[in-house]
Design an enzyme around this catalytic site. Structure first.
Site, PDB file in Angstrom:
ATOM      1  N   SER A  13       1.168  -1.180   0.085  1.00 21.33           N
ATOM      2  CA  SER A  13      -0.061  -0.008  -0.033  1.00 21.33           C
ATOM      3  C   SER A  13       0.639   1.336   0.113  1.00 21.33           C
ATOM      4  CB  SER A  13      -0.705  -0.138   1.191  1.00 21.33           C
ATOM      5  OG  SER A  13      -0.197   0.357   2.530  1.00 21.33           O
ATOM      6  N   ASP A  14       0.349   2.416  -0.360  1.00 24.92           N
ATOM      7  CA  ASP A  14       1.002   3.641   0.226  1.00 24.92           C
ATOM      8  C   ASP A  14       0.810   3.916   1.424  1.00 24.92           C
ATOM      9  OD1 ASP A  14       2.341   6.162  -0.548  1.00 24.92           O
ATOM     10  OD2 ASP A  14       1.365   6.324  -2.651  1.00 24.92           O
TER      11      ASP A  14
END
Length: 701
Positions: A262-263
């Protein structure tokens, strides 16, 4: 390393340890814990959390990374080494031009070398994974992260994304001084609505497949081992929780078999999206969607075990996710050497002569000469320099994580060695004629500061500031010849100054060697060769604007100017369009030869004869565009499908071949499958889109 049995390792892990491999923590939790403040302070990170986590973000030196790894291995039962990740975007310590500037080089080999050098420096300081390249297609100058992209063209983006991965990862990932490349942000992040960071994205699956996926696919095919999910939505579902996007498109269609991360904190942002009720709900959705590593949201850390116990997340899925992480660590060689890249070699590598020289070459090829009336450049007589960038040394741009601007030579220092220069340090819209009475030419250094572009730096006003505009106008009004050098991380609207400038040089943020590169270009020691990879608008109201837009049912033409697709207060075209850029030479296309027809599956071979009627050796970019005249879905009038950067000696001619892969004549149809039409195509060949040799060819089966 080949004897490592990952299946056996997986069987020995407890559920808690499996979850740990899917958690990324910041290095601050391992170093100077007493100093943790701000948003990170709210999380109660225990020793158990610390010594089961799978990866670390943000450690900025090898000594700390080594100590963290050593302490970790001494305290964790499973002895699976940590991975250390960081943002190495356009250089590590020796800074290169921002990626948008690099893309203006139209030189894949240069970019691969830049990534290779960045890997050397970063690896010497304890980094093992870089969150680069950014393969997002960018078409809106308001968006702050334009600086991190390869610009507006899908084909150029595809080619250069591959070059970054090859440079970072080298021929053998387990070799010394390689970085794991994480391509980002999947998918469509460059189309955030209104150019506003983290905003909504709405686009069709056909457009997503045709224009956006090719660059991610190219990076994956070149060996990228990680993919970062995007902050934005796709079909009204955030990418980080979008099972169709991550499992069907990324895994099945694009063939990715590595790690999805994920970011930063994107998992729990599902709550803000109103898609999840709480951390547990967010963790459930993202794990089931296929996100292997949760970067710094803590949702996996605090909730995933319970979700496994209740059956809301299948342990078989968790095992697949953990195996992805373990395979990556094995491929990188960590099971053989847990301290790979963690032995401090910074003194031998950082700022070495070879890297600095290569950064200079990259700057030389990224700076675009947009305008040069009456060949005012290169400079040959006395001149003055003025503007806030003359003394600032703020040339590195955003994402200069380890770059130190105090080590940059300023424009003032470099140019002061020239006996022809007068340096005017203080400047405003009020011009003191006495400062310029001994010169008739003034070079004005204007534009953005580095903190005006990058992540979360979207703008509605993309003009120069008022004082800079007035200064340029005032200089022209007192009779001076004006050369303007623009620093920026995005395409700016420079229409207010265009008519007052005899020459315009678009510098972007050129990095550590900015001042020397600009001096060499302005004085003719280097012949500029860059071409715009992103169009400059005439007005922010045109945004998003890009060269390869679709034709409409009522296109603007000279014959009809009413009830057609146009603005009533501005031209449709950019001020400076994609692919444009001048040199100091006079290179012309003398002859273009290629077949009248090709068969589907064959490549089009184009022979281009160039003539350089000048005393300057030149680097030029041969550009090939196509126009599918009749198709099953609407097509752009112009699509870049091949390019080649070549050198033409002074006062000489040279012939080069450019190949257009037959695949590039195709497109994504309404059924989301790639197809190539038989029939007529217009092929355009030139050194810019404004001046091409055009020919109709026929595609046959």
């Amino acid at each position: 390393m080949s004897n490592i049995n990952l299946e056996q390792i997986l069987k020995t892990l407890t559920v808690e340890e499996k979850v740990g491999q899917l958690v990324q923590l910041a290095g601050v939790y391992y170093i100077n814990q007493s100093e943790i403040t701000g948003p990170l302070a709210k999380f109660d990170i225990t020793d158990t959390h610390k010594y089961t986590a799978g990866s670390i973000i943000g450690v900025n030196n090898a000594k700390d990374a080594y100590q963290i790894q050593k302490e970790y291995l001494e305290n964790c039962r499973h002895k699976i080494p940590l991975l250390f990740m960081a943002d190495v975007i356009h250089g590590s310590h020796t800074m290169y031009p921002v990626p948008l500037g690099m893309s203006c080089s139209f030189n894949p080999e240069l970019i691969e070398n830049m990534a290779r050098n960045s890997a050397k420096e970063a690896a010497a300081t304890g980094v093992q994974v870089t969150f680069s390249p950014m393969a997002d297609l960018a078409r809106d100058a308001r968006w702050g992260r334009n600086m991190e992209t390869n610009g507006e063209d899908p084909y150029l983006n595809k080619v250069l994304s591959s070059s970054y991965v090859k440079g970072y990862q080298g021929e053998k990932l387990s070799a010394e001084s390689e970085l794991i490349s994480c391509v980002k942000h999947f998918a469509g992040y460059g189309l955030v609505e209104a150019g506003r960071e983290y905003n909504y994205v709405d686009l069709s699956k056909r457009v997503l497949n045709e224009f956006h996926y090719p660059a991610y696919k190219s990076a994956i095919d070149s060996g990228a081992k990680m993919v970062m999910s995007a902050f934005n939505t796709i079909e009204s579902i955030p990418a980080t929780a979008n099972e169709d996007l991550l499992k069907n498109d990324l895994r099945k269609k694009l063939g990715f078999d590595g790690v999805v991360i994920s970011d930063w904190a994107a998992v729990t942002e599902l709550i803000n999206h109103k898609l999840a009720a709480d951390f547990k709900d967010a963790a459930r959705q993202c794990a089931n969607a296929g996100v292997d590593i949760d970067m710094m949201s803590m949702a996996y850390l605090t909730e995933l075990e319970d979700l496994i116990q209740t059956g809301e997340v299948d342990i078989k899925l968790i095992d697949e996710m953990v195996m992805n992480v373990l395979k990556l660590k094995k491929d990188y060689g960590l099971f053989t050497d847990p301290f790979k890249n963690l032995i401090d070699k910074s003194d031998d590598v950082i700022g070495c002569e070879e890297l600095v020289a290569d950064a200079k070459k990259a700057a030389d090829e990224s700076i675009v000469l947009l305008k040069n009336d009456n060949n005012i450049l290169p400079l040959s007589n006395k001149y003055a320099i003025v503007g806030h960038h003359v003394t600032s040394r703020d040339y590195n741009g955003p994402w200069s994580w380890q770059g130190d601007i105090t080590k940059n030579e300023s424009i003032k220092v470099v140019f002061s060695k020239d006996s022809n220069v007068t340096i005017v340090e203080e400047a405003s819209k009020i011009i003191d004629i006495q400062d310029y009475e001994y010169v008739d030419t003034v070079v004005v250094f204007v534009g953005e500061k580095s903190n005006e572009s990058g992540e979360a730096k979207s703008k509605t006003n993309i003009k120069l500031n008022v004082n800079e505009i007035e200064m340029i106008k005032s200089l022209k009004l007192i009779g001076k010849k004006v050369i303007t050098v623009v620093f920026a991380g995005r395409p700016l609207d420079i229409s207010d100054i265009d008519m007052y400038c005899d020459a315009i040089v678009y510098a972007w943020f050129p990095g550590s060697m900015a001042a020397q590169s600009l001096y060499d270009i302005l004085t003719g020691r280097v012949n500029p060769s860059a071409k715009l990879s992103m169009s400059l608008p005439r007005n922010v109201g045109q945004c998003p604007i890009y060269y390869n837009s679709y034709s409409t049912g009522r296109p603007l033409s000279k014959a009809i100017d009413t009830y057609v697709s146009k603005y009533i207060d501005q031209a449709n075209t950019p001020l400076y369009t994609f692919g444009s850029g001048l040199t100091y030479s006079n290179v012309q296309v003398k002859r273009v030869d290629f077949s009248d027809s090709i068969i589907v599956g064959d490549d089009l071979i184009i022979k281009v004869e160039l003539e350089n009627n000048s005393k300057h050796e030149a680097k030029e970019v041969i550009q090939v565009y196509i126009n599918d005249l009749v198709a099953s879905v609407i097509r752009p009038d112009n699509e870049l499908k091949a390019f080649r950067k070549v050198t033409v000696d002074a006062n000489s001619t040279a012939t080069y071949e450019v190949k257009v892969d037959s695949f590039e004549f195709g497109y994504i149809g309404s059924d989301l499958n790639h197809r190539i039409d038989t029939g007529e195509f217009e092929v355009k060949v030139g050194l810019s889109l404004e001046n091409t040799t055009n020919k109709i060819i026929r595609m046959e089966k």
